[in-house]
Design a protein around this motif. Structure first.
Motif, short mmCIF file in Angstrom:
data_model
loop_
_atom_site.label_atom_id
_atom_site.label_comp_id
_atom_site.label_asym_id
_atom_site.label_seq_id
_atom_site.Cartn_x
_atom_site.Cartn_y
_atom_site.Cartn_z
N ARG A 127 0.72 -1.32 0.03
CA ARG A 127 0.07 -0.02 -0.20
C ARG A 127 0.84 1.25 -0.04
NH1 ARG A 127 -2.55 -3.01 3.87
NH2 ARG A 127 -2.07 -1.50 5.64
N GLU A 128 2.00 1.21 0.80
CA GLU A 128 2.84 2.44 0.70
C GLU A 128 3.55 2.51 -0.89
OE1 GLU A 128 4.67 5.76 1.66
OE2 GLU A 128 3.33 4.74 3.07
N TRP A 129 3.91 1.46 -1.39
CA TRP A 129 4.22 1.65 -2.72
C TRP A 129 3.12 2.20 -3.87
CZ3 TRP A 129 5.89 -4.15 -3.44
CH2 TRP A 129 7.13 -4.66 -2.58
N LEU A 130 1.96 1.83 -3.52
CA LEU A 130 0.81 2.32 -4.37
C LEU A 130 0.82 3.81 -3.92
CD1 LEU A 130 -1.62 -0.52 -4.10
CD2 LEU A 130 -0.32 0.17 -6.21
N ARG A 131 0.92 4.22 -2.63
CA ARG A 131 0.86 5.62 -2.38
C ARG A 131 1.91 6.51 -2.92
NH1 ARG A 131 -1.49 3.58 2.37
NH2 ARG A 131 0.50 2.94 3.38
N SER A 132 3.11 5.94 -2.89
CA SER A 132 4.33 6.29 -3.53
C SER A 132 4.20 6.68 -4.94
CB SER A 132 5.54 5.56 -3.26
OG SER A 132 5.80 5.63 -1.97
N LEU A 133 3.59 5.79 -5.81
CA LEU A 133 3.44 5.84 -7.01
C LEU A 133 2.11 6.70 -7.60
CD1 LEU A 133 3.48 1.98 -8.08
CD2 LEU A 133 5.05 3.72 -8.58
N SER A 134 1.16 6.93 -6.52
CA SER A 134 0.21 7.91 -6.79
C SER A 134 0.81 9.39 -6.61
CB SER A 134 -0.80 7.60 -5.72
OG SER A 134 -0.73 8.31 -4.52
N ARG A 135 1.80 9.54 -5.73
CA ARG A 135 2.58 10.80 -5.68
C ARG A 135 3.63 11.28 -6.65
NH1 ARG A 135 2.75 8.75 -0.17
NH2 ARG A 135 5.07 8.60 -0.59
N GLY A 136 3.83 10.15 -7.68
CA GLY A 136 4.75 10.57 -8.83
C GLY A 136 5.86 9.99 -8.64
N VAL A 137 6.26 9.27 -7.59
CA VAL A 137 7.49 8.50 -7.33
C VAL A 137 7.80 7.44 -8.54
CG1 VAL A 137 8.95 7.13 -5.85
CG2 VAL A 137 7.43 8.84 -4.98
N THR A 138 8.97 7.67 -9.21
CA THR A 138 9.38 6.54 -10.06
C THR A 138 9.40 5.19 -9.78
OG1 THR A 138 11.52 6.98 -9.96
CG2 THR A 138 10.45 8.55 -11.61
N VAL A 139 9.44 4.34 -10.39
CA VAL A 139 9.64 2.82 -10.09
C VAL A 139 11.03 2.85 -9.80
CG1 VAL A 139 9.64 0.50 -10.84
CG2 VAL A 139 7.63 2.05 -11.50
N GLY A 140 11.87 3.26 -10.36
CA GLY A 140 13.45 3.33 -10.18
C GLY A 140 13.75 3.84 -8.60
N ARG A 141 13.29 4.93 -8.41
CA ARG A 141 13.15 5.63 -7.11
C ARG A 141 12.51 4.66 -5.84
NH1 ARG A 141 16.57 7.91 -3.78
NH2 ARG A 141 15.26 8.74 -2.13
N LEU A 142 11.45 3.95 -6.22
CA LEU A 142 10.75 3.29 -5.15
C LEU A 142 11.51 1.96 -5.24
CD1 LEU A 142 8.08 3.05 -3.65
CD2 LEU A 142 6.98 1.54 -5.82
N ALA A 143 12.18 1.48 -6.05
CA ALA A 143 13.20 0.48 -5.90
C ALA A 143 14.32 0.64 -4.96
CB ALA A 143 13.76 -0.16 -7.21
N VAL A 144 14.74 1.84 -5.27
CA VAL A 144 15.96 2.17 -4.49
C VAL A 144 15.37 2.30 -2.88
CG1 VAL A 144 17.62 4.32 -3.48
CG2 VAL A 144 17.42 3.47 -6.05
N GLU A 145 14.40 3.16 -2.78
CA GLU A 145 13.82 3.15 -1.36
C GLU A 145 13.56 1.66 -0.64
OE1 GLU A 145 10.68 6.08 -1.64
OE2 GLU A 145 11.73 7.55 -2.19
N ALA A 146 13.07 0.61 -1.43
CA ALA A 146 12.47 -0.29 -0.87
C ALA A 146 13.69 -1.37 -0.70
CB ALA A 146 11.31 -0.89 -1.76
#
Length: 184
Positions: A127-146
Motif C-alpha cells: 500500500r505504501e508503494w501504491l501511495r508513492s506511485l500515486s504521488r509520482g515517485v518513479t519505479v526506479g526511486r521506489l526500488a532504491v527506497e525499498a
C-alpha cells in the motif's frame, strides 16, 4: 504531556512506541495521525498490542478517518486542535470504558461492512508503494527506497497489479483509490 499531568496521569513520550508497548502491556496511548506513515504505525501498534487503549488525534476528523481509526482499535478520535479539557475528558472516559461517537460515524460503523483483508489485499508495504506511485515517485526511486533492483521492483509491482485485478499501474492506482488503500 502537561494536559495529562494536570489530569493526574504520568505520561511518557517513547521514541519507539512499538517497543514501549511491548514493555507496558496493558497501556493507554494518545496517538497523533499526521501522515500515511502514522496510519501504518497505528496498524502495527494495534496488531501487536490489541488490548492497548488508543486515543487518536487527527488533523482532520471526518467520518472516513473516524471509521478507519475505530476499526483499527481506537477508543476515540479527536481533532488535534481539541481543547485540553476535552482531551482530558475523552482520555478519562476511554480509561473508564466509554467513548463518544458522532451519529454519522456510528451509522457508518454499523451499516458498512469492514473491508476484510483477502488474498488480493495489499500488505502495508505494498500500500505504501501504491501511495508513492500515486504521488509520482518513479519505479526506479521506489526500488532504491525499498532496497530492490529496478527490475525486481517491476516484477513485484506487476504481481501486485495482477493480484488486485489491475491491468497496469494506472488501473492499480484507480483501484487503490476506490478501495481506500491510498489513505484518508
Amino acid at each position: 504531556m502537561a494536559i495529562l499531568r494536570d489530569a493526574g496521569f504520568e505520561p511518557e513520550a517513547p521514541d519507539d512506541p512499538l517497543a514501549w508497548l511491548h514493555d507496558q502491556q496493558p497501556a493507554a496511548l494518545i496517538f497523533t495521525l499526521l501522515s500515511d506513515t502514522d496510519w501504518n504505525l497505528l496498524e502495527s501498534l494495534t496488531s501487536s498490542a490489541a488490548d492497548t487503549l488508543l486515543v487518536v488525534l487527527a488533523e482532520r476528523v471526518t467520518v472516513e478517518t473516524s471509521v478507519r481509526a475505530f476499526r483499527l482499535g481506537a477508543a476515540c478520535i479527536l481533532p488535534r486542535s481539541t481543547s485540553p479539557a476535552a482531551l482530558s475528558e475523552a482520555f478519562s472516559a476511554a480509561l473508564n470504558g466509554r467513548s463518544t461517537v458522532s451519529l454519522d460515524v456510528l451509522r457508518a460503523l454499523i451499516f458498512t461492512a469492514p473491508s476484510e483483508p483477502s488474498d488480493d489485499y495489499p500488505s502495508t508495504q505494498e500500500r505504501e508503494w501504491l501511495r508513492s506511485l500515486s504521488r509520482g515517485v518513479t519505479v526506479g526511486r521506489l526500488a532504491v527506497e525499498a532496497g530492490y533492483s529496478e527490475r525486481m521492483m517491476f516484477r513485484l509491482l506487476r504481481n501486485l497489479y495482477t493480484r488486485i485485478g489491475a491491468a497496469g499501474r494506472a488501473d492499480a492506482l484507480v483501484t487503490a483509490q476506490a478501495k481506500g488503500w491510498l489513505g484518508p
